[in-house]
Design a protein around this motif. Structure first.
Motif, short mmCIF file in Angstrom:
data_model
loop_
_atom_site.label_atom_id
_atom_site.label_comp_id
_atom_site.label_asym_id
_atom_site.label_seq_id
_atom_site.Cartn_x
_atom_site.Cartn_y
_atom_site.Cartn_z
N ALA A 35 3.28 14.32 0.86
CA ALA A 35 4.18 15.19 0.64
C ALA A 35 5.22 14.99 2.10
O ALA A 35 6.51 15.25 1.73
N ASP A 36 4.65 14.55 3.12
CA ASP A 36 5.81 14.32 4.31
C ASP A 36 6.84 13.41 3.78
O ASP A 36 7.88 13.11 4.81
N ARG A 37 6.55 12.34 2.97
CA ARG A 37 7.30 11.26 2.78
C ARG A 37 8.72 11.74 2.07
O ARG A 37 9.64 11.01 2.15
N ALA A 38 8.59 12.71 1.65
CA ALA A 38 9.80 13.23 0.82
C ALA A 38 11.12 13.57 1.91
O ALA A 38 12.22 13.53 1.51
N GLU A 39 10.54 13.88 3.14
CA GLU A 39 11.80 14.50 4.34
C GLU A 39 12.62 13.14 4.46
O GLU A 39 13.74 13.32 4.48
N SER A 40 11.96 11.92 4.14
CA SER A 40 12.98 10.76 4.56
C SER A 40 13.95 10.52 3.56
O SER A 40 14.87 9.72 3.81
N TYR A 41 13.76 11.22 2.21
CA TYR A 41 14.68 11.07 1.28
C TYR A 41 15.59 12.26 1.10
O TYR A 41 16.19 12.22 0.25
N GLY A 42 15.47 13.18 2.01
CA GLY A 42 16.28 14.28 2.12
C GLY A 42 15.97 15.57 1.09
O GLY A 42 16.88 16.22 0.76
N PRO A 98 15.60 16.93 -6.27
CA PRO A 98 14.18 16.66 -6.56
C PRO A 98 13.24 17.43 -5.78
O PRO A 98 13.61 17.86 -4.49
N THR A 99 11.94 17.45 -5.93
CA THR A 99 10.84 17.94 -5.06
C THR A 99 9.71 17.01 -5.22
O THR A 99 9.29 16.77 -6.25
N LEU A 100 9.07 16.78 -4.33
CA LEU A 100 7.80 16.12 -4.08
C LEU A 100 6.38 17.40 -3.98
O LEU A 100 6.61 17.88 -2.92
N ILE A 101 5.69 17.09 -5.03
CA ILE A 101 4.51 18.27 -4.81
C ILE A 101 3.26 17.46 -4.62
O ILE A 101 2.91 16.61 -5.72
N GLU A 102 2.54 17.39 -3.70
CA GLU A 102 1.43 16.67 -3.42
C GLU A 102 0.08 17.56 -4.01
O GLU A 102 -0.14 18.68 -3.38
N CYS A 103 -0.51 17.19 -4.90
CA CYS A 103 -1.63 17.92 -5.16
C CYS A 103 -3.03 17.30 -4.71
O CYS A 103 -3.29 16.23 -5.21
N LYS A 104 -3.70 18.00 -3.98
CA LYS A 104 -4.81 17.36 -3.53
C LYS A 104 -5.99 17.74 -4.31
O LYS A 104 -6.31 18.86 -4.73
N THR A 105 -6.77 16.83 -4.88
CA THR A 105 -7.96 16.86 -5.64
C THR A 105 -8.82 15.66 -5.66
O THR A 105 -8.92 15.18 -4.48
N TYR A 106 -9.55 15.49 -6.50
CA TYR A 106 -10.81 14.69 -6.73
C TYR A 106 -11.00 14.09 -8.02
O TYR A 106 -11.11 14.89 -8.95
N ARG A 107 -11.19 12.84 -7.99
CA ARG A 107 -11.46 12.64 -9.37
C ARG A 107 -13.22 12.23 -9.53
O ARG A 107 -13.77 11.51 -8.69
N LEU A 165 12.50 7.55 -4.98
CA LEU A 165 12.64 8.82 -4.24
C LEU A 165 14.09 8.82 -3.39
O LEU A 165 14.62 9.70 -3.30
N ASN A 166 14.12 7.45 -2.89
CA ASN A 166 15.60 7.46 -2.21
C ASN A 166 16.74 7.69 -3.13
O ASN A 166 17.58 8.49 -2.95
N PHE A 167 16.72 7.10 -4.38
CA PHE A 167 17.84 7.09 -5.31
C PHE A 167 17.77 8.61 -5.86
O PHE A 167 18.94 9.39 -6.07
#
Ligand SMILES: Cc1ncc(C[n+]2csc(CCOP(=O)(O)OP(=O)(O)O)c2C)c(N)n1
Length: 328
Positions: free
Chosen positions: A200-207, A238-247, A165-167
């Motif tokens: 999803a909040d982790r994306a912010e640290s990588y801009g 890039p974009t991070l999309i977090e999809c909340k689901t269940y297996r 994500l950083n790169f």
């Protein structure tokens, strides 16, 4: 970087029906595999994505042939949507010579470069730096192709995830990071592995932007993907999309998932992405009883045919194990 906007989209009736077809085909394929494991016919480990199909359909539906995907162990449906024939996929699971890796590999590691499918390894998160590398290639080649990389919330705790994500953020690479947050990493519930609510909040640290969405709503996934694709294709990174689901099943078919309660499973089953979308299509008069029956018949035939093909296909011969080891 421009923030994620609600992207408007329009899908024709035929496209909506096609989405519905994919949801049901992928479900049927996984369900059949689950039965075939019990019959001892499948040689590969089986990690079904039953309950998570809307993520694969909503993301892959928006892709072009030239775009690349980096799937996870639970994303067999993405192979089908990217163009792998069900019969080849089934043969792969049976370990037959007609499978993608000609019987020399489990389903997890096969890739099809010509179809834009990167063959993953078992190491969690290891597909993500590769996805960033692919994104860098597309950027250097000045194409507007994108890379879609899938990972679980468990994988978002390993170093590879953060490096990738950083790169990707620094280089503004055309990569969509799709988190399939199915609440468990094997037996570990999400609250025991993360101190925050949303990956999803982790994306912010990588801009770049991250968004958490309902991963059981195929149209919500499609919409978020469309927005992220547009940004990536236009050079906005890039974009991070977090999809909340269940297996619904265990981590794999040998896992009875005793670490969760029946109530929890039932609650999530009531949010099954398929009937929700089916009702939507029926209310809009897009899906008639006749069309539904036609889709179900087509799927039953496809699965039956794929299984029969895999059954009658040969296993590879011993010396074939030494073929295709090196690039020509
Ligand atoms: C680096 C690494 N650590 C541990 C494992 C063992 N392992 C395989 S799958 C898995 C759980 C994965 O959970 P998640 O990333 O959330 O994906 P999910 O299986 O839930 O889709 C673990 C711990 C591994 N393959 N690689």
């Amino acid at each position: 970087m421009p923030p994620i906007k609600r992207t408007k989209f329009k899908l024709a009736h035929d496209q909506l029906l096609e989405m519905f077809f994919w949801l049901k085909l992928i479900r049927a394929f996984d369900e059949r595999l689950s039965t075939l494991v019990k019959q001892g016919k499948v040689r590969s480990g089986v990690y079904t994505g039953i309950g998570q199909e809307a993520i694969i359909v909503g993301t892959c539906f928006a892709l072009r042939k030239e775009d690349f995907i980096c799937p996870l162990h639970r994303d067999l449906g993405s192979f089908l949507m990217k163009g792998v024939e069900p019969r080849a996929m089934m043969s792969q699971m049976f370990g037959k010579a007609t499978g993608l890796s000609k019987g020399r590999d489990s389903a997890l590691h096969s890739g099809v470069t010509e179809l834009g499918i990167f063959g993953n390894t078992s190491m969690l998160g290891a597909n993500l730096p590769v996805a960033a590398g692919l994104g860098l290639t597309f950027k250097m080649e000045k194409t507007d192709n994108v890379v879609v990389a899938y990972f679980g919330e468990g994988a978002s705790n390993v170093g590879d995830f953060h490096e990738a994500l950083n790169f990707a953020g620094v280089q503004r690479l055309p990569v969509l990071f799709i988190c399939e947050n199915n609440q468990y990493a094997y037996s570990v519930p999400v609250e025991k592995s993360m101190a925050i609510d949303d990956v999803a909040d982790r994306a912010e640290s990588y801009g770049f932007d991250g968004v958490a969405i309902n991963g059981n709503d195929v149209l919500a996934v499609y919409q978020a993907t469309q927005g992220a694709l547009r940004r990536a294709r236009e050079g906005d990174g890039p974009t991070l999309i977090e999809c909340k689901t269940y297996r619904w099943h265990g981590h794999s078919e040998h896992d009875k998932a005793f670490y969760r309660t029946e109530e929890e499973l039932l609650q999530w089953k009531s949010r099954d992405p398929i009937p929700v979308f089916q009702r939507y299509l029926q209310d809009k008069k897009v899906l008639t009883d006749q069309k539904l029956a036609g889709i179900e018949q087509r799927i039953a035939k496809e699965i039956e045919e794929a299984e029969a093909f895999a059954e009658r296909s040969p296993f590879p011969e011993g010396p074939e194990a030494l073929e295709d080891l090196y690039a020509p």
